[in-house]
Design a protein around this motif. Sequence first.
Motif, PDB file in Angstrom:
ATOM      1  N   PRO A   1       0.803  -1.217   0.000  1.00 50.49           N
ATOM      2  CA  PRO A   1       0.000   0.000   0.000  1.00 50.49           C
ATOM      3  C   PRO A   1       0.841   1.275   0.000  1.00 50.49           C
ATOM      4  O   PRO A   1       0.526   2.238  -0.714  1.00 50.49           O
ATOM      5  CB  PRO A   1      -0.827  -0.123   1.289  1.00 50.49           C
ATOM      6  CG  PRO A   1      -0.989  -1.598   1.479  1.00 50.49           C
ATOM      7  CD  PRO A   1       0.324  -2.175   1.031  1.00 50.49           C
TER       8      PRO A   1
ATOM      9  N   ARG B   1       2.172   2.008  -3.402  1.00 50.98           N
ATOM     10  CA  ARG B   1       1.124   2.564  -4.274  1.00 50.98           C
ATOM     11  C   ARG B   1       0.898   4.050  -3.967  1.00 50.98           C
ATOM     12  O   ARG B   1       0.639   4.844  -4.882  1.00 50.98           O
ATOM     13  CB  ARG B   1      -0.180   1.773  -4.131  1.00 50.98           C
ATOM     14  CG  ARG B   1      -0.090   0.365  -4.691  1.00 50.98           C
ATOM     15  CD  ARG B   1      -1.445  -0.278  -4.858  1.00 50.98           C
ATOM     16  NE  ARG B   1      -1.332  -1.685  -5.195  1.00 50.98           N
ATOM     17  CZ  ARG B   1      -1.144  -2.156  -6.423  1.00 50.98           C
ATOM     18  NH1 ARG B   1      -1.021  -1.320  -7.442  1.00 50.98           N
ATOM     19  NH2 ARG B   1      -1.066  -3.459  -6.641  1.00 50.98           N
TER      20      ARG B   1
ATOM     21  N   SER C   1       1.324   7.082  -6.651  1.00 45.33           N
ATOM     22  CA  SER C   1       0.285   8.094  -6.901  1.00 45.33           C
ATOM     23  C   SER C   1       0.875   9.501  -6.926  1.00 45.33           C
ATOM     24  O   SER C   1       0.289  10.412  -7.508  1.00 45.33           O
ATOM     25  CB  SER C   1      -0.804   8.012  -5.828  1.00 45.33           C
ATOM     26  OG  SER C   1      -0.370   8.579  -4.595  1.00 45.33           O
TER      27      SER C   1
ATOM     28  N   ASN D   1      -3.184   2.496  -9.242  1.00 47.85           N
ATOM     29  CA  ASN D   1      -2.155   2.954  -8.305  1.00 47.85           C
ATOM     30  C   ASN D   1      -2.471   4.315  -7.694  1.00 47.85           C
ATOM     31  O   ASN D   1      -1.576   5.106  -7.404  1.00 47.85           O
ATOM     32  CB  ASN D   1      -0.800   2.994  -9.013  1.00 47.85           C
ATOM     33  CG  ASN D   1      -0.314   1.615  -9.392  1.00 47.85           C
ATOM     34  OD1 ASN D   1      -0.433   0.665  -8.625  1.00 47.85           O
ATOM     35  ND2 ASN D   1       0.216   1.478 -10.604  1.00 47.85           N
TER      36      ASN D   1
ATOM     37  N   TRP E   1      -4.880   6.324  -4.501  1.00 46.47           N
ATOM     38  CA  TRP E   1      -5.365   5.999  -3.160  1.00 46.47           C
ATOM     39  C   TRP E   1      -6.466   6.970  -2.750  1.00 46.47           C
ATOM     40  O   TRP E   1      -6.566   8.077  -3.276  1.00 46.47           O
ATOM     41  CB  TRP E   1      -4.234   5.973  -2.127  1.00 46.47           C
ATOM     42  CG  TRP E   1      -3.530   7.277  -1.882  1.00 46.47           C
ATOM     43  CD1 TRP E   1      -2.475   7.774  -2.579  1.00 46.47           C
ATOM     44  CD2 TRP E   1      -3.815   8.250  -0.860  1.00 46.47           C
ATOM     45  NE1 TRP E   1      -2.075   8.992  -2.062  1.00 46.47           N
ATOM     46  CE2 TRP E   1      -2.880   9.304  -1.011  1.00 46.47           C
ATOM     47  CE3 TRP E   1      -4.755   8.333   0.155  1.00 46.47           C
ATOM     48  CZ2 TRP E   1      -2.868  10.434  -0.171  1.00 46.47           C
ATOM     49  CZ3 TRP E   1      -4.747   9.450   0.995  1.00 46.47           C
ATOM     50  CH2 TRP E   1      -3.811  10.472   0.824  1.00 46.47           C
TER      51      TRP E   1
ATOM     52  N   THR F   1      -5.989   1.523  -0.740  1.00 48.80           N
ATOM     53  CA  THR F   1      -5.685   1.205  -2.129  1.00 48.80           C
ATOM     54  C   THR F   1      -6.965   0.991  -2.941  1.00 48.80           C
ATOM     55  O   THR F   1      -8.057   0.827  -2.380  1.00 48.80           O
ATOM     56  CB  THR F   1      -4.819  -0.064  -2.237  1.00 48.80           C
ATOM     57  OG1 THR F   1      -5.595  -1.193  -1.820  1.00 48.80           O
ATOM     58  CG2 THR F   1      -3.573   0.050  -1.377  1.00 48.80           C
ATOM     59  N   SER F   2      -6.822   0.962  -4.246  1.00 46.65           N
ATOM     60  CA  SER F   2      -7.979   0.762  -5.123  1.00 46.65           C
ATOM     61  C   SER F   2      -8.639  -0.594  -4.868  1.00 46.65           C
ATOM     62  O   SER F   2      -9.871  -0.710  -4.893  1.00 46.65           O
ATOM     63  CB  SER F   2      -7.546   0.872  -6.587  1.00 46.65           C
ATOM     64  OG  SER F   2      -6.520  -0.060  -6.891  1.00 46.65           O
TER      65      SER F   2
END
Length: 319
Positions: free
Chosen positions: A56, A59, A63, A219, A221, A251-252
């Motif tokens: 996480p 990611r 972003s 990617n 958040w 996260t997605s």
Amino acid sequence: MENYLAFEEPIKVIDDEILKVREVEENSGVDSSKLIKDLEKKKTQTIKDIFKALTPWQRVQLSRHPDRPYSLDYINALTEGNFVELHGDRNVKDDKAMVGGFGQLNGKTVMFVGQQKGINTKMRQFRNFGMPNPEGYRKALRLFKLAEKFNIPIVTLIDTPGAFPGLEAEERGQGEAIARNIYEMMRLKVPVICVIIGEGASGGALGIGVGDKVVMLENSWYSVISPENCSTILWRSWDYKEQAADALKLTSTDMKGLKIVDDVIKEPIGGAHRHREEIFASVKDYLIKNIERLQKLDPEKRTAKRHEKFIEMGEYKGR
């Protein structure tokens, strides 16, 4: 020159090797095409290995990647250069952190509104690092209402570390401006699609984040607070930001599982910053298909479904 995050260091090492081989080939005239091809294959596999097991926190870092496309990049790509930007909230000033205007998407007019961070230090200061003031949210609302007046669908692009927390923003009604946008977006009679392209933090994201479809790039958040600020509050230090990122479920994948967002748009292996044209094409396809579907619905039913979607996100248990 490409920028690399800390966990992308193995990719940088291979890129440096490729660069050295090319320089030797250029200076000596020796054919190194096979070696370069082998290194390219090694690079591709390394990227796959790194990106199939992202944490996480990694990611979150992606972003914020400095090479990642920002809102205006998407808007210009989606509209093929026919975007007409509109300015000002008709009250205080034009907030440069919030951009918006009309553009043609697949031959149809769409109102685009998004947060813009800036591509270098000077532009980031000009754009206030993508943190809108109240006038930014009021400009967005003015554009939403303008789109509704002419029955034009709305697309918002969310990429902000949060609404600007300065004293002057609070004095001009930051909380009220965001709350007003949430209220009004719930009631808009035109299709609204919200795309989280990078950071989706706190009320700053929610101020343009209420739609019939809320979708995240793989990617990106979405959370009430950033991992760093969460770590600071809970542990009095930024050192626990990775643990905070895990705990926040931001996260997605987490958001889709919790039904906070409707869909996730997959990014090419290596991230949106390495494959801009591919991610632009994926977002464009998603928007075209879903705007068409939403326009077929009766406006009253569409608005009612929007209400139900957000109401079902929370749970309430009476005494």
